[in-house]
Design a protein around this motif. Structure first.
Motif, PDB file in Angstrom:
ATOM      1  N   GLY A 116       0.853  -1.181   0.000  1.00  0.00           N
ATOM      2  CA  GLY A 116       0.000   0.000   0.000  1.00  0.00           C
ATOM      3  C   GLY A 116       0.880   1.219   0.000  1.00  0.00           C
ATOM      4  O   GLY A 116       2.107   1.090  -0.003  1.00  0.00           O
ATOM      5  N   PRO A 117       0.304   2.404  -0.005  1.00  0.00           N
ATOM      6  CA  PRO A 117       1.125   3.617  -0.032  1.00  0.00           C
ATOM      7  C   PRO A 117       2.075   3.687   1.175  1.00  0.00           C
ATOM      8  O   PRO A 117       1.679   3.359   2.291  1.00  0.00           O
ATOM      9  N   GLY A 118       3.325   4.072   0.930  1.00  0.00           N
ATOM     10  CA  GLY A 118       4.321   4.143   1.989  1.00  0.00           C
ATOM     11  C   GLY A 118       4.406   5.532   2.600  1.00  0.00           C
ATOM     12  O   GLY A 118       3.846   6.496   2.073  1.00  0.00           O
ATOM     13  N   ILE A 119       5.135   5.608   3.715  1.00  0.00           N
ATOM     14  CA  ILE A 119       5.381   6.901   4.357  1.00  0.00           C
ATOM     15  C   ILE A 119       6.342   7.692   3.466  1.00  0.00           C
ATOM     16  O   ILE A 119       7.332   7.141   3.009  1.00  0.00           O
ATOM     17  N   PRO A 120       6.061   8.959   3.168  1.00  0.00           N
ATOM     18  CA  PRO A 120       6.930   9.692   2.243  1.00  0.00           C
ATOM     19  C   PRO A 120       8.305   9.962   2.851  1.00  0.00           C
ATOM     20  O   PRO A 120       8.430  10.103   4.066  1.00  0.00           O
ATOM     21  N   THR A 121       9.324  10.038   1.993  1.00  0.00           N
ATOM     22  CA  THR A 121      10.642  10.452   2.458  1.00  0.00           C
ATOM     23  C   THR A 121      10.618  11.961   2.665  1.00  0.00           C
ATOM     24  O   THR A 121       9.708  12.638   2.178  1.00  0.00           O
ATOM     25  N   SER A 122      11.646  12.472   3.360  1.00  0.00           N
ATOM     26  CA  SER A 122      11.635  13.914   3.610  1.00  0.00           C
ATOM     27  C   SER A 122      11.756  14.691   2.297  1.00  0.00           C
ATOM     28  O   SER A 122      11.214  15.784   2.167  1.00  0.00           O
ATOM     29  N   GLN A 123      12.449  14.105   1.279  1.00  0.00           N
ATOM     30  CA  GLN A 123      12.524  14.804  -0.015  1.00  0.00           C
ATOM     31  C   GLN A 123      11.162  14.901  -0.683  1.00  0.00           C
ATOM     32  O   GLN A 123      10.856  15.890  -1.321  1.00  0.00           O
ATOM     33  N   GLN A 124      10.356  13.841  -0.535  1.00  0.00           N
ATOM     34  CA  GLN A 124       9.048  13.841  -1.202  1.00  0.00           C
ATOM     35  C   GLN A 124       8.143  14.954  -0.698  1.00  0.00           C
ATOM     36  O   GLN A 124       7.236  15.374  -1.408  1.00  0.00           O
ATOM     37  N   VAL A 125       8.347  15.405   0.537  1.00  0.00           N
ATOM     38  CA  VAL A 125       7.466  16.440   1.071  1.00  0.00           C
ATOM     39  C   VAL A 125       8.210  17.744   1.360  1.00  0.00           C
ATOM     40  O   VAL A 125       7.649  18.659   1.950  1.00  0.00           O
ATOM     41  N   SER A 126       9.494  17.802   0.935  1.00  0.00           N
ATOM     42  CA  SER A 126      10.252  19.020   1.197  1.00  0.00           C
ATOM     43  C   SER A 126       9.783  20.140   0.281  1.00  0.00           C
ATOM     44  O   SER A 126       9.586  19.955  -0.918  1.00  0.00           O
ATOM     45  N   THR A 127       9.592  21.313   0.861  1.00  0.00           N
ATOM     46  CA  THR A 127       9.124  22.443   0.055  1.00  0.00           C
ATOM     47  C   THR A 127      10.209  23.513  -0.060  1.00  0.00           C
ATOM     48  O   THR A 127       9.957  24.606  -0.546  1.00  0.00           O
ATOM     49  N   ASN A 128      11.435  23.159   0.399  1.00  0.00           N
ATOM     50  CA  ASN A 128      12.523  24.148   0.443  1.00  0.00           C
ATOM     51  C   ASN A 128      12.826  24.813  -0.882  1.00  0.00           C
ATOM     52  O   ASN A 128      13.036  26.012  -0.936  1.00  0.00           O
ATOM     53  N   ASN A 129      12.881  23.987  -1.969  1.00  0.00           N
ATOM     54  CA  ASN A 129      13.303  24.587  -3.229  1.00  0.00           C
ATOM     55  C   ASN A 129      12.151  24.856  -4.192  1.00  0.00           C
ATOM     56  O   ASN A 129      12.351  24.935  -5.392  1.00  0.00           O
ATOM     57  N   LEU A 130      10.928  24.987  -3.667  1.00  0.00           N
ATOM     58  CA  LEU A 130       9.806  25.329  -4.545  1.00  0.00           C
ATOM     59  C   LEU A 130       9.910  26.796  -4.961  1.00  0.00           C
ATOM     60  O   LEU A 130      10.211  27.658  -4.146  1.00  0.00           O
ATOM     61  N   THR A 131       9.642  27.060  -6.247  1.00  0.00           N
ATOM     62  CA  THR A 131       9.639  28.448  -6.705  1.00  0.00           C
ATOM     63  C   THR A 131       8.275  29.079  -6.421  1.00  0.00           C
ATOM     64  O   THR A 131       7.308  28.380  -6.117  1.00  0.00           O
ATOM     65  N   ALA A 132       8.221  30.393  -6.553  1.00  0.00           N
ATOM     66  CA  ALA A 132       6.956  31.102  -6.324  1.00  0.00           C
ATOM     67  C   ALA A 132       5.881  30.609  -7.293  1.00  0.00           C
ATOM     68  O   ALA A 132       4.718  30.477  -6.923  1.00  0.00           O
ATOM     69  N   GLU A 133       6.292  30.304  -8.536  1.00  0.00           N
ATOM     70  CA  GLU A 133       5.299  29.829  -9.518  1.00  0.00           C
ATOM     71  C   GLU A 133       4.729  28.479  -9.084  1.00  0.00           C
ATOM     72  O   GLU A 133       3.541  28.216  -9.233  1.00  0.00           O
ATOM     73  N   GLU A 134       5.630  27.612  -8.567  1.00  0.00           N
ATOM     74  CA  GLU A 134       5.173  26.281  -8.161  1.00  0.00           C
ATOM     75  C   GLU A 134       4.194  26.382  -6.986  1.00  0.00           C
ATOM     76  O   GLU A 134       3.210  25.651  -6.919  1.00  0.00           O
ATOM     77  N   ILE A 135       4.474  27.316  -6.078  1.00  0.00           N
ATOM     78  CA  ILE A 135       3.576  27.481  -4.932  1.00  0.00           C
ATOM     79  C   ILE A 135       2.227  28.034  -5.395  1.00  0.00           C
ATOM     80  O   ILE A 135       1.164  27.596  -4.936  1.00  0.00           O
ATOM     81  N   ALA A 136       2.264  28.945  -6.379  1.00  0.00           N
ATOM     82  CA  ALA A 136       1.015  29.480  -6.924  1.00  0.00           C
ATOM     83  C   ALA A 136       0.220  28.362  -7.596  1.00  0.00           C
ATOM     84  O   ALA A 136      -1.001  28.275  -7.474  1.00  0.00           O
TER      85      ALA A 136
END
Ligand code: HEC
Ligand code: HEC
Length: 256
Positions: A116-136
């Motif tokens: 079944g679905p696994g627990i995400p790795t920290s990279q899978q949920v990291s938002t550190n390098n999201l750009t402003a466009e990606e957040i929009a």
């Protein structure tokens, strides 16, 4: 001359620290997983089996957990929904009764029963390098897929038959990911075919920007978002820079 040397030293130090803290080798990890499953099974039989059955096969009181995956357990137990206190009603969010190690053990045990679905790795949920466009874009995805139940700013809302979609203000990034992939209670499952991992990361990034700008009273700028806030940033920020520049120029002129 001193600067390049300090830089080199710093680099060596980082390398050394990485070697010390990098993940242990595979065989050790596998041994841990097996003892985790054993520990998880014991915990399960004490705290969960009365409703879910001795082998998690399900009873008339609760569904089977075969194939729900580690993600469902990490979400349900980590947000304090399970073990459920009152069967029948919607399990409210609460304080978890288990330590992180116990939750991992329970999750490992349930995952060992079926994929079944696994627990995400920290990279899978990291938002550190999201750009402003990606957040929009995350905001758009949220408005399309989630706001019907959770409201535009993730504040939650009532659903038919006394159910409700909770506020998302206190939810961790991993729990958001897990809710999306496992669809707790009246929430639908969003598979990676519907929302890719990148989409989910953008939604998490959007939710974090909502909650990292708390409204502590005072002047709220009308709460209409980036337009008015950007305008104030512009006026105060650029205004300040102009003042500093003028001051520097005058000081320079006097010194000459
Ligand atoms: C009092 C009965 C009861 C107990 C005790 C209980 N559960 Fe549940 N559990 C339920 C019911 C009912 C549901 C389905 C309704 C829901 O999801 O809210 C459920 C749902 C779940 C789900 C979601 C399944 C899915 O399809 O995503 C998981 C995971 C889960 N339980 C794990 C546990 C674990 C782990 C424990 C022990 C720590 C536990 N439960 C203890 C009644 C119980
Ligand atoms: C059909 C209505 C519905 C839709 C659409 C929906 N949710 Fe939910 N969501 C729920 C309900 C109901 C719960 C509560 C589950 C429970 O009590 O076990 C929930 C719970 C959650 C939680 C757990 C919150 C917490 O802190 O305990 C998160 C996170 C979440 N949803 C995120 C999302 C995201 C992100 C989307 C869009 C991709 C989404 N939801 C779409 C109904 C919905």
């Amino acid at each position: 001359m001193a600067k390049p040397i300090t830089l080199l030293l710093a680099l060596f130090l980082m390398g050394g620290l990485y070697a010390v803290f990098s993940p242990a080798d595979r065989s050790a990890a596998d041994g841990n997983v097996n003892s985790q499953i054993v520990q998880g099974k014991e915990l399960f039989q004490v705290s969960c089996a009365t409703c879910h059955g001795l082998g998690a096969e399900g009873t008339s009181a609760a569904p089977s957990l075969v194939g729900v995956g580690a993600a469902a357990v990490d979400f349900q137990v980590g947000t304090g929904r399970m073990p459920m206190a009152k069967p029948g009603a919607q399990g409210p969010r609460g304080k978890t009764e288990f330590t992180p190690a116990e939750i991992s053990a329970l999750a490992a045990y349930v995952a060992s029963l079926g994929a079944g679905p696994g627990i995400p790795t920290s990279q899978q949920v990291s938002t550190n390098n999201l750009t402003a466009e990606e957040i929009a874009r995350g905001g758009e995805l949220f408005r399309t897929n989630c706001s019907a139940c959770h409201n535009y700013e993730g504040d939650g809302g009532a659903l038919p038959n006394g159910k409700y979609a909770p506020s998302l203000g206190q939810t961790t990034a991993s729990h958001i990911y897990e809710a999306v992939r496992t669809g707790p209670y009246a929430m639908p499952v969003f598979s990676s075919g519907t929302l890719t991992d990148q989409d989910v990361r953008e939604i998490i990034g959007y939710l974090q920007t909502l909650h990292s700008t708390p409204n502590n009273g005072g002047f709220s700028l009308g709460g209409i978002g980036p337009v008015s806030e950007g305008l104030w940033g512009w006026i105060v920020g650029i205004g300040g820079l102009v003042m500093v520049a003028t001051w520097l120029a005058r000081k320079g002129a006097r010194a000459r």
